[in-house]
Design a protein around this motif. Structure first.
Motif, short mmCIF file in Angstrom:
data_model
loop_
_atom_site.label_atom_id
_atom_site.label_comp_id
_atom_site.label_asym_id
_atom_site.label_seq_id
_atom_site.Cartn_x
_atom_site.Cartn_y
_atom_site.Cartn_z
N GLN A 13 0.79 -1.15 0.60
CA GLN A 13 0.22 0.46 -0.15
C GLN A 13 0.72 1.31 -0.17
O GLN A 13 0.37 2.26 -1.06
CB GLN A 13 -1.26 0.15 1.28
N SER A 14 1.98 1.44 0.33
CA SER A 14 3.10 2.57 0.86
C SER A 14 3.79 2.53 -0.06
O SER A 14 4.63 3.13 0.05
CB SER A 14 3.26 2.21 2.04
N THR A 29 11.30 3.44 -0.21
CA THR A 29 9.77 3.23 -1.18
C THR A 29 10.43 3.00 -1.99
O THR A 29 11.88 2.66 -2.63
CB THR A 29 10.02 5.03 -1.11
N TYR A 30 10.01 2.17 -2.81
CA TYR A 30 10.80 1.49 -3.97
C TYR A 30 10.96 2.55 -4.90
O TYR A 30 12.20 2.19 -5.43
CB TYR A 30 8.76 0.90 -4.97
N GLN A 31 10.61 3.81 -5.36
CA GLN A 31 11.45 5.01 -6.64
C GLN A 31 12.54 4.76 -5.11
O GLN A 31 12.80 5.59 -6.37
CB GLN A 31 10.06 5.91 -6.30
N ARG A 32 12.95 5.05 -4.14
CA ARG A 32 13.42 5.37 -3.35
C ARG A 32 14.48 4.24 -4.14
O ARG A 32 16.08 4.70 -4.29
CB ARG A 32 13.74 5.94 -2.59
N LEU A 33 14.59 3.57 -3.85
CA LEU A 33 15.19 2.43 -4.03
C LEU A 33 15.84 1.89 -5.23
O LEU A 33 17.04 1.71 -5.81
CB LEU A 33 14.22 0.18 -3.44
N ARG A 34 15.06 1.93 -5.96
CA ARG A 34 14.92 1.94 -7.79
C ARG A 34 16.04 2.91 -8.31
O ARG A 34 17.46 3.33 -8.99
CB ARG A 34 14.06 3.12 -8.86
N PHE A 59 7.23 0.37 -9.41
CA PHE A 59 6.96 -0.87 -8.39
C PHE A 59 8.64 -2.42 -8.51
O PHE A 59 8.64 -2.47 -8.75
CB PHE A 59 5.47 -1.73 -8.43
N VAL A 60 7.84 -2.99 -7.08
CA VAL A 60 9.25 -3.53 -6.68
C VAL A 60 8.46 -5.41 -7.19
O VAL A 60 6.97 -5.66 -7.01
CB VAL A 60 9.21 -3.97 -5.51
N THR A 61 9.01 -6.03 -8.33
CA THR A 61 8.63 -7.15 -8.82
C THR A 61 8.89 -8.90 -7.68
O THR A 61 8.59 -9.59 -7.81
CB THR A 61 7.93 -7.08 -10.14
#
Length: 92
Positions: A13-14, A29-34, A59-61
């Motif tokens: 959700q987050s 966040t997924y964005q930050r990890l990317r 998003f993380v797959t």
């Protein structure tokens, strides 16, 4: 000495992942990890001030444990980054 593997809690959700060690906790966040992907391709883009991705709905797959870290695969097809535990603990 190799860092202990943290507990990983994925919050869909987050759009974030919590990495929990006995002495430290980090949420990305997924964005930050990317954006902080440690692979050579992404490091090169950061050095050249080129955006890693313009997909704000990333998003993380998939998460694949690698012993010393975790491979994170993303919805934009990028799957080259292995995030060492030490690296994740060093990100502010």
């Amino acid at each position: 000495m190799q860092l202990l593997k943290p507990e990983l809690i994925v919050d869909v959700q987050s759009k974030s992942i919590d990495f929990i060690w006995p002495d430290y906790r980090a949420r990305f966040t997924y964005q930050r990890l990317r954006e902080i992907c440690p692979c050579a391709f992404c490091r090169s883009k950061r050095i050249k001030n080129i955006d890693i991705t313009d997909d704000q709905n990333i998003f993380v797959t998939e998460l694949n444990h690698q012993g010393y870290g975790v491979q994170i695969c993303f919805s934009d097809g990028h799957d080259k980054g292995i995030f060492p535990w030490e690296y994740l603990k060093s990100i502010p």
